[in-house]
Design an enzyme around this catalytic site. Structure first.
Site, short mmCIF file in Angstrom:
data_model
loop_
_atom_site.label_atom_id
_atom_site.label_comp_id
_atom_site.label_asym_id
_atom_site.label_seq_id
_atom_site.Cartn_x
_atom_site.Cartn_y
_atom_site.Cartn_z
N HIS A 30 -100.56 -11.61 -31.28
CA HIS A 30 -101.80 -11.17 -31.91
C HIS A 30 -101.83 -11.67 -33.34
CE1 HIS A 30 -105.42 -9.01 -32.50
NE2 HIS A 30 -104.91 -8.16 -33.37
N HIS A 42 -108.40 -8.57 -38.51
CA HIS A 42 -108.12 -9.30 -37.27
C HIS A 42 -109.22 -9.05 -36.25
CE1 HIS A 42 -105.93 -5.53 -35.63
NE2 HIS A 42 -106.16 -5.29 -36.91
N CYS A 152 -108.25 -13.89 -31.14
CA CYS A 152 -107.73 -13.52 -32.46
C CYS A 152 -107.17 -14.72 -33.22
CB CYS A 152 -106.69 -12.42 -32.32
SG CYS A 152 -105.28 -12.85 -31.27
#
Length: 258
Positions: A30, A42, A152
């Site tokens: 991530h 994010h 992401c």
């Protein structure tokens, strides 16, 4: 940071850094932008999402802040339906290890890092520009989350470079998706080369060559993509709102080192 790992400590972080943390037993990472004061912006799947119809959808549960039963006292609860969120560093890491994404790497280093999603050939913009993009998209969104085309990592790379992939039928600018797709694709594309040898090492080498070539060609900073555009965050969000993103002329980016 070295050849094998981009691991860093918290004390070395600076506003504008692109950071990431591995999830799901190192299957997926991530990504986000550190903006200072222990905060990370994010992109998550809280907004509308285009699924893949594959097992990868199951992994997407990792693409977001930690979901503790005890609410974090420092994080602002994200708006429902808005994919760009701000979290404290602890919630972003969700118990994982902190890594920093590399920019302006050499072609040799890029190819040496066999796992995608850790570096790019592209150059980063100044940190204040990066932080501005991240904060602007926090308020205005980054479109619809898609694991292969708008995830992401794509968000973080856009914040760092201002570069965006226009072709919605193609893989985005992130390296993780290329790695996921690239392995099986390399096995298929290297099949003709395997006819030239019956040696198992030769067959493996041909697959590796095809895989590395596909990763290099797909990188947003390689100069080989013709679907890349440089666009401000303000222009991006206004075009996303009215569906006019694909009418922009792509850039002719120079190859690394040219």
């Amino acid at each position: 940071m070295g050849l094998l790992s981009n691991r860093v400590d918290r004390a070395s972080l600076k506003p504008g850094d692109h950071i990431y943390s591995w999830r799901a037993a190192y299957v997926y990472a991530h990504h986000g932008i550190y903006v200072g004061d222990d905060k990370v912006i994010h992109f998550t799947r809280r907004g509308r999402e285009v699924g893949t119809g594959t097992f990868v959808d199951f992994l997407l549960v990792s693409s977001g802040p930690s979901r503790s039963l005890v609410p974090c006292e420092t994080c602002t609860p994200p708006e429902e339906g808005h994919g760009v969120v701000s979290s404290c560093l602890n919630c972003f890491l969700s118990g994982g290890i902190l890594y920093r994404f590399d920019y302006s790497v050499t072609p040799a280093l890029f190819l040496a890092k066999a796992r995608g999603g850790t570096c790019t050939l592209a150059d980063s913009d100044p940190s204040d520009v990066v932080v501005h993009r991240a904060n602007y998209l926090l308020e205005n969104g980054f479109g619809c989350y898609n694991v292969f085309k708008n995830n992401c990592e794509d968000f973080a790379i856009y914040c760092k470079t201002g570069l965006l992939v226009l072709d919605q039928g193609a893989i985005g600018q992130g390296g993780q998706a290329v790695s996921i797709v690239g392995g099986p694709l390399a096995a298929v594309l290297s099949a003709p080369l395997r006819l030239l040898t019956t040696n198992i090492y030769g067959m493996a080498a041909s697959a590796v060559v095809v895989y590395c070539a596909s990763r290099y060609a797909a990188d947003i900073g390689s100069g080989m993509r013709r679907d890349v555009v440089k666009i401000s965050a303000e222009d991006l969000t206004s075009r996303l709102a009215i569906g006019l993103l694909q009418v922009i002329e792509p850039l002719s980016l120079p190859a690394p080192g040219s």
